[in-house]
Design a protein around this motif. Structure first.
Motif, short mmCIF file in Angstrom:
data_model
loop_
_atom_site.label_atom_id
_atom_site.label_comp_id
_atom_site.label_asym_id
_atom_site.label_seq_id
_atom_site.Cartn_x
_atom_site.Cartn_y
_atom_site.Cartn_z
N ARG A 96 -1.04 18.44 -15.18
CA ARG A 96 -1.25 18.29 -13.73
C ARG A 96 -2.15 17.10 -13.42
N VAL A 97 -3.25 16.98 -14.13
CA VAL A 97 -4.19 15.88 -13.89
C VAL A 97 -3.53 14.54 -14.19
N LYS A 98 -2.70 14.48 -15.27
CA LYS A 98 -2.02 13.23 -15.61
C LYS A 98 -1.05 12.81 -14.51
N LYS A 99 -0.32 13.80 -13.94
CA LYS A 99 0.60 13.49 -12.85
C LYS A 99 -0.15 13.03 -11.60
N GLU A 100 -1.28 13.69 -11.33
CA GLU A 100 -2.11 13.28 -10.18
C GLU A 100 -2.60 11.85 -10.35
N LYS A 101 -2.99 11.51 -11.58
CA LYS A 101 -3.44 10.15 -11.85
C LYS A 101 -2.31 9.14 -11.65
N GLU A 102 -1.11 9.48 -12.15
CA GLU A 102 0.04 8.60 -11.97
C GLU A 102 0.35 8.40 -10.49
N GLY A 103 0.25 9.49 -9.71
CA GLY A 103 0.50 9.40 -8.26
C GLY A 103 -0.51 8.49 -7.58
N ILE A 104 -1.78 8.60 -7.97
CA ILE A 104 -2.82 7.74 -7.40
C ILE A 104 -2.57 6.28 -7.75
N GLU A 105 -2.17 6.04 -9.01
CA GLU A 105 -1.90 4.66 -9.43
C GLU A 105 -0.72 4.05 -8.67
N LYS A 106 0.33 4.87 -8.45
CA LYS A 106 1.48 4.39 -7.68
C LYS A 106 1.08 4.07 -6.24
N GLU A 107 0.28 4.97 -5.64
CA GLU A 107 -0.18 4.74 -4.27
C GLU A 107 -1.03 3.48 -4.19
N ARG A 108 -1.88 3.26 -5.22
CA ARG A 108 -2.69 2.04 -5.24
C ARG A 108 -1.80 0.81 -5.32
N THR A 109 -0.77 0.86 -6.11
CA THR A 109 0.16 -0.27 -6.22
C THR A 109 0.83 -0.56 -4.88
N ILE A 110 1.25 0.51 -4.18
CA ILE A 110 1.88 0.34 -2.87
C ILE A 110 0.92 -0.31 -1.89
N LYS A 111 -0.32 0.19 -1.88
CA LYS A 111 -1.33 -0.36 -0.97
C LYS A 111 -1.65 -1.81 -1.30
N LEU A 112 -1.71 -2.14 -2.57
CA LEU A 112 -1.99 -3.53 -2.96
C LEU A 112 -0.84 -4.46 -2.57
N ASP A 113 0.39 -3.91 -2.63
CA ASP A 113 1.55 -4.71 -2.22
C ASP A 113 1.54 -4.99 -0.72
N GLN A 114 0.83 -4.15 0.02
CA GLN A 114 0.74 -4.34 1.47
C GLN A 114 -0.37 -5.30 1.89
N SER A 115 -1.10 -5.82 0.92
CA SER A 115 -2.25 -6.68 1.24
C SER A 115 -1.83 -7.92 2.02
N GLU A 116 -0.68 -8.50 1.67
CA GLU A 116 -0.22 -9.71 2.37
C GLU A 116 0.15 -9.38 3.82
N LYS A 117 0.78 -8.22 4.02
CA LYS A 117 1.14 -7.80 5.37
C LYS A 117 -0.11 -7.56 6.22
N VAL A 118 -1.11 -6.93 5.61
CA VAL A 118 -2.38 -6.68 6.33
C VAL A 118 -3.06 -7.99 6.71
N ALA A 119 -3.07 -8.93 5.77
CA ALA A 119 -3.69 -10.24 6.04
C ALA A 119 -2.92 -11.00 7.12
N SER A 120 -1.59 -10.83 7.13
CA SER A 120 -0.77 -11.51 8.14
C SER A 120 -1.08 -11.01 9.55
N GLY A 121 -1.54 -9.76 9.66
CA GLY A 121 -1.89 -9.21 10.97
C GLY A 121 -3.06 -9.91 11.63
N LEU A 122 -3.75 -10.75 10.85
CA LEU A 122 -4.89 -11.50 11.40
C LEU A 122 -4.42 -12.63 12.32
N ASP A 123 -3.12 -12.93 12.26
CA ASP A 123 -2.55 -14.04 13.03
C ASP A 123 -2.28 -13.59 14.47
N GLY A 124 -3.32 -13.53 15.29
CA GLY A 124 -3.20 -13.10 16.68
C GLY A 124 -3.79 -14.13 17.63
#
Length: 407
Positions: free
Chosen positions: A252-280
């Protein structure tokens, strides 16, 4: 005899924008005609600039976001590199710009036409200035709304570079913050996993050691008691290792860790989109002030403020001309035809100001006629009632029984 020059269609358009009377201007001097052409031209030009600035501001706000200098927002051809235009947003911006320009045009027109001509001299007195102050404030606000979009367009290249740097900084900050948040969770899971991993590592090491002993025993002699004992221990360790690996809490703990790592990867992939939102729009205005400096920014604002406020001060500085006298004459004729009499500075208002007395003779005439008609109707009704009373009294004297009822 002086003959006024004929007006052109453009002149009549500018006269209408300035709220001038075409009939009077066509009978006035050429100087008067040019005055109101210039006045109307400034109002029309302000409306056009407001439309362009409003459309550009709308496009800047709603255009697709991306890196300020990314190829997503530019297109390169043989003749050079140009900004890529998003057609749906551009069409909406044109519609908004036209509506915004029409609003500013009508506000400007109202401000100018409602501003009086002062005392008819070139000097602007304190009283005239105080009277025009609300219109000056409104004009200054309109000038600010026009100047800011134009300012960010003037320094667009420099703003794009500075904005790209800020986007990169924002992207790195977002990544660092994301890593910090998720790493703390991952470390907690690692500590829980580590307990089982230590036991597994120890048992696997024992298994390797026993396996080596078993192989050595099997090489020296045939499988004997010693080898069989080692084999039994190996089988026991295998079961222990499998039990630890299949432990529900461990998996269970190993799966939870894998889920957290996947979520971190998704969030890091969104970094460019978040930075682009500064263009206002707001960010670009801030950068325009930083890049241009307050002096140039103030100069651009004052330039548009001058254009916007010129018609107001222009009207206050106008010297009375034939057009003004004819306009006053027409107003007086209209008041005379409608039976309106004004006695200027007729009575004090109790606060030290003289008030005008307005007499509406047409209203008074109609009121008198109405009062006379009502009085006459009342008199006729009274006479009719008296005659009816006489007839009834005479009839009672002749036929009293008709008016008595027996119980």
């Amino acid at each position: 005899m002086y003959q006024s020059p004929k007006s052109t269609r453009i002149m009549r358009l500018f006269w209408k924008a300035a709220g001038a009377d075409r009939y009077l201007l066509e009978q006035s001097t050429y100087g008067d005609q040019i005055k109101y052409v210039c006045l109307g031209g400034i109002i029309v030009a302000t409306g056009v600039m407001a439309a362009i600035a409003g459309g550009y501001a709308f496009y800047t706000i709603f255009e697709p976001k991306g890196n300020a200098i990314d190829s997503f927002k530019t297109v390169t051809s043989i003749s050079g590199t140009y900004d890529k235009t998003d057609i749906p947003t551009a069409l909406k911006s044109i519609i908004f710009g036209l509506i915004w320009g029409a609003i500013i045009f009508n506000i400007d027109r109202f401000i100018v036409t409602s501003t009086g001509k002062g005392d008819g001299t070139e000097a602007i007195t304190k009283k005239e200035l105080l009277g025009a102050l609300p219109r000056i404030i409104m004009g200054a606000i309109i000038a600010l709304t026009i100047s800011k979009p134009v300012e960010i367009r003037m320094f667009k290249t420099e703003i794009d570079v500075a904005l790209h740097e800020k986007q990169m900084e924002q992207q790195q900050k977002y990544k660092a913050k994301t890593d910090s948040l998720f790493n703390s969770e991952i470390q907690k899971k690692d500590k829980e996993i580590e307990k089982t991993e230590v036991q597994l590592a120890a048992k696997r090491a024992m298994y390797q050691d026993l396996q080596s002993q078993y192989i050595q025993e099997a090489r020296i002699i045939t499988v004997g008691p010693r080898a069989l004992a080692i084999k039994q221990e190996l089988e026991g360790l295998t079961k222990d290792i499998q039990t630890l690996e299949n432990n529900p809490d461990y998996t269970r703990v190993k799966k939870e860790k894998e889920g957290i790592e996947k979520e971190r990867t998704i969030k890091l992939d969104q970094s460019e989109k978040v930075a682009s939102g500064l263009d206002g729009l707001l960010e670009r205005i801030k950068l325009a002030h930083e890049i241009a400096g307050w002096v140039i920014s103030l100069f651009v604002t004052l330039l548009f403020m001058t254009i916007e406020l010129t018609p107001i001060f222009f009207k206050l500085m106008l010297i009375k001309s034939p057009y003004d006298y004819m306009e006053e004459n027409v107003k007086e004729l209209i008041k005379a035809n409608k039976g309106i009499e004004i006695k200027y500075n007729y009575y004090p208002d109790g606060e030290g100001h003289e008030k005008d007395l307005v007499i509406n003779h047409e209203v008074i005439r109609i009121l008198k006629e109405r009062i006379r008609l009502l009085e006459t109707q009342s008199e006729l009704s009274s006479n009719a009632i008296d005659k009816w009373k006489e007839v009834k009294l005479k009839d009672i004297g002749q036929n009293p029984e008709n008016y008595l009822k027996e119980e």
